[in-house]
Design an enzyme around this catalytic site. Structure first.
Site, PDB file in Angstrom:
ATOM      1  N   GLU A  89      35.706  35.989  44.980  1.00 43.14           N
ATOM      2  CA  GLU A  89      34.786  36.886  45.685  1.00 43.14           C
ATOM      3  C   GLU A  89      35.388  38.398  45.527  1.00 43.14           C
ATOM      4  OE1 GLU A  89      35.209  33.988  46.802  1.00 43.14           O
ATOM      5  OE2 GLU A  89      33.079  33.438  46.338  1.00 43.14           O
ATOM      6  N   GLU A 126      49.133  39.933  34.865  1.00 47.32           N
ATOM      7  CA  GLU A 126      48.734  38.609  35.308  1.00 47.32           C
ATOM      8  C   GLU A 126      47.373  38.371  34.816  1.00 47.32           C
ATOM      9  OE1 GLU A 126      49.902  37.615  39.262  1.00 47.32           O
ATOM     10  OE2 GLU A 126      48.115  36.374  39.450  1.00 47.32           O
TER      11      GLU A 126
END
Lengths: 321, 380
Positions: B364, B246
């Site tokens: 994050e 991915e």
């Protein structure tokens, strides 16, 4: 795709180890170490393998040398060989434009020499031509500036073209590409040193009973520096392979960006100690600023790149899968 | 183009280019298929998928044993790039094909072999059931569970924010087969049909205006044992394997789309674009293209790139924001105030770009992974 490298990986590793060894000697002289390492010979046969090593090392250890002149001579091929016989050094530009400009029979010069060479002849790029000028005809002054350790010499003046030797039209763009690439490697060397030392420090410096590197705010700063250096490096690698007009501009702009980000974030991670002269960080912060200026600052290169994209109409897609 | 050896990459690229350029009407329908109804978009995209399949183009890059024509991920990357250059959107379903099928082809080749052709032709679409209401960034805390009953698994739980759930026929579900305390060790992966009794798919309205997301609810859904991917307890390892693909292929697909968007903006505004702003946007995409290309070449060579591929996702998040912010500047109010069809598409795309720092592992979390697992900073 680039041709297969002329020298294999093992030879490059050996070259790097020997150069590092020479530089590790007490009171090592950078020029002497480069000579002893065979740098110029390697450069002549396989610039893509050795330029990254030598310039990364310059950035990593904040070295100063004439290696950028070597890169210029090399990038000019046969013309470079001829020029080397008559000229000692190049006047390097401080902007995205050439160091020289022809105007009404005169040559206007503004740039820097890597070291002073009062009694020698120096070369100045002006458009597609390279003009050779006696250094004594230029006004020269040592650059103290933000990074006096670099030892640059500002060379300026207006010289009549009459009587000056000038090459035929040559591919001066290749020279600019080669220098931007080398400087990008040097910038990333400086980034890597800053990132390594700040990461190490964040792992040992304790506050609130834990290493400061355990705090997400610190992690994100250092991760951002890593991302910036990886981004620049991805483009820099490609700049050796395809579309150098676009990729060398992009690589140097991104490397300068990584340099600025590393300076800001690593200083913040070190805190007060990083601001003092007890710590080495200031040497990198200074060096990165000056490297940014040579052959066009990040800001200037971004504008130049934007204009290139507009001219081409379709944005370049280097690096096919 | 059936049988025989796959085309070499350069040959593949040039023949594909010719084939695409011979079909202006087909490509034009793809360029103008925007709709806020996802079902309408995937219907038009299916036409392209059928043609690409019949021509053998999408069968390149997949192993012959699975019904492909051989070659590797680089062939697929070339296809996406060639579509992008022509400003043709990559069919939505190829986004999940690229995430799921490389993992299946290694860990459940039977399933991959059975479904690959339909996935490539667009006859069916799959989604990826990972996030849950209480398990987003902290994925290992997920609670959807499967309990063995004879040869079957019985699934209960709740997946949410699942991309393309409403237009998919099956879902690859990451779920718990161990205890809650077992965290990532007690996870497994099942392929679940949406038409199974006890499975309900609901659309989620999103700010983009299109139902890009859905939730998938499981209430005693019975799933046959042969739908288990790998072994019980392999779920986390499979998810990590799949994420490498991915990280490599999704940014590659998106760079093709983002560079096409930049082409469109340059064509539209030319000299009127601030060159500095144009360069900033381009420089947000170019490193992602090159870095993702590098990741894909490593994956194609059988390497496992590891945590540094999080760089690609960080670059993706910034690139999406940068390119569509530039579009917003160039369009000078159309995104906010325009009401024709073009404006609606730009508005959708600008709004959707805002989700890039969230989906597929947040901005994050990616930077935390880089800090801890690449730089070696202490875990906090």
């Amino acid at each position: 795709m680039a041709d297969a490298p002329a020298i294999d990986r093992d030879e490059v590793d050996l070259f790097e180890r020997s150069l590092r060894g020479l530089l590790d000697q007490p009171q090592a002289d950078v020029a002497a170490a480069l000579d002893a390492s065979g740098w110029r010979d390697f450069l002549a046969v396989d610039a893509p393998s050795v330029v990254p090593v030598v310039f990364h090392l310059h950035g990593e250890r904040v070295l100063a040398s004439g290696a950028l002149d070597d890169v210029v001579f090399e990038a000019l091929g046969d013309t470079g060989v001829e020029l080397r016989a008559t000229t000692a050094a190049f006047v390097h530009p401080l902007r995205a434009a050439d160091a020289g400009a022809q105007r009404d029979g005169d040559l206007l010069v503004d740039g820097v020499l890597l070291a002073d060479c009062s009694d020698a002849t120096v070369a100045v790029v002006a458009g597609a031509r390279i003009v050779t000028v006696p250094a004594s005809a230029l006004e020269r002054s040592t650059v103290h500036g933000i990074d006096p350790a670099l030892g640059l010499v500002r060379a300026r003046g207006m010289v009549s073209l009459a009587g000056l030797a000038m090459t035929d039209d040559v591919d001066t763009a290749a020279l600019t590409h080669a220098c931007r690439r080398a400087l990008a490697h040097e910038l990333l060397g400086a980034v890597d040193s800053m990132l390594t030392s700040a990461t190490e420090y964040a792992g040992v410096r304790q506050q609130f009973g834990q290493p400061i590197g355990a705090f997400q705010a610190v992690k994100h700063r250092l991760a951002d520096v890593y991302v910036a250096r990886q981004a620049a490096d991805a483009v820099l690698q490609e700049s050796w392979r395809s579309d150098p007009e676009c990729t060398t501009l992009a690589a140097k702009a991104l490397a300068a960006h990584a340099g600025a980000l590393a300076s800001e974030h690593c200083l913040q991670v070190f805190g007060a100690i990083g601001f003092t002269l007890e710590h080495d960080l200031h040497r990198f912060v200074r060096r990165v600023r000056v490297l940014d200026r040579l052959y066009g600052s990040e800001a200037a290169l971004r504008i130049e790149l934007g204009r290139l994209l507009q001219r081409r109409g379709r944005v370049p897609r280097p690096g096919a899968a | 183009m059936t049988g025989g050896r796959p085309l070499e990459l350069d040959e593949f690229r040039s023949q594909l280019a010719t084939w695409l350029d011979d079909r202006p009407a087909l490509l034009d329908r793809q360029r103008t298929c925007f709709s806020l109804e996802l079902t309408e978009v995937v219907d038009v995209q299916r036409e392209l998928q059928e043609e690409l399949f019949a021509g053998g183009w999408v069968r390149h890059g997949w192993p012959e044993a699975l019904g492909g024509l051989g070659g590797d991920a680089r062939h697929r990357a070339v296809l996406y790039d060639e579509l992008g250059v022509r400003r043709v959107a990559i069919p939505e379903s190829y986004l999940t094909v690229e995430t799921l099928v490389p993992m299946l082809s290694v860990h459940a080749p039977d399933l991959a072999q059975r479904h690959l052709a339909d996935l490539l032709r667009g006859a069916e679409r799959w989604c990826q059931g990972f996030s849950e209401p209480d398990a987003g960034s902290d994925l290992a805390s997920l609670r959807t569970k499967a309990v063995r009953d004879g040869d079957d698994w019985v699934v209960d739980g709740h997946k949410i924010w699942t991309s393309q759930a409403t237009v998919s026929q099956r879902c690859v579900v990451l779920l718990r087969t161990g205890t809650q305390e077992s965290r990532h060790r007690g996870l497994s992966m099942l392929l679940v049909d949406h038409e199974t009794a006890g499975v309900e798919v609901r659309p989620i309205r999103t700010m983009s205006g299109r139902d890009e997301l859905g939730e998938v609810l499981f209430d005693g859904a019975r799933v046959p044992g042969d739908r288990l991917i790998g072994e019980p307890g392999d779920g986390w390892a499979l998810a990590m394997y799949l994420l490498q693909w991915e990280r490599g292929m999704y940014p590659w697909q998106r760079q093709a789309g983002l560079l096409a968007t930049l082409d469109q903006l340059v064509a539209r505004a030319g000299e009127a674009i601030d060159p500095r702003a144009l360069a900033d946007a381009y420089l947000s995409v170019l490193p992602m293209r090159l870095s993702a290309g590098h990741t894909i070449r490593r994956l194609a060579a059988g390497e496992m790139p590891g945590p540094e591929v999080s760089v690609d996702k960080v670059l993706l998040a910034r690139a999406e924001l940068a390119v569509f912010d530039l579009a917003d500047t160039v369009l000078d109010g159309d995104v906010e105030l325009g009401d024709d069809a073009d404006d609606a598409e730009w508005r959708h795309d600008w709004l959707f770009s805002r989700s890039a720092p969230i989906y597929g592992g947040s901005y994050e979390i990616q930077r935390q992974i880089l800090a801890e697992r690449v730089l070696g900073l202490p875990r906090g």
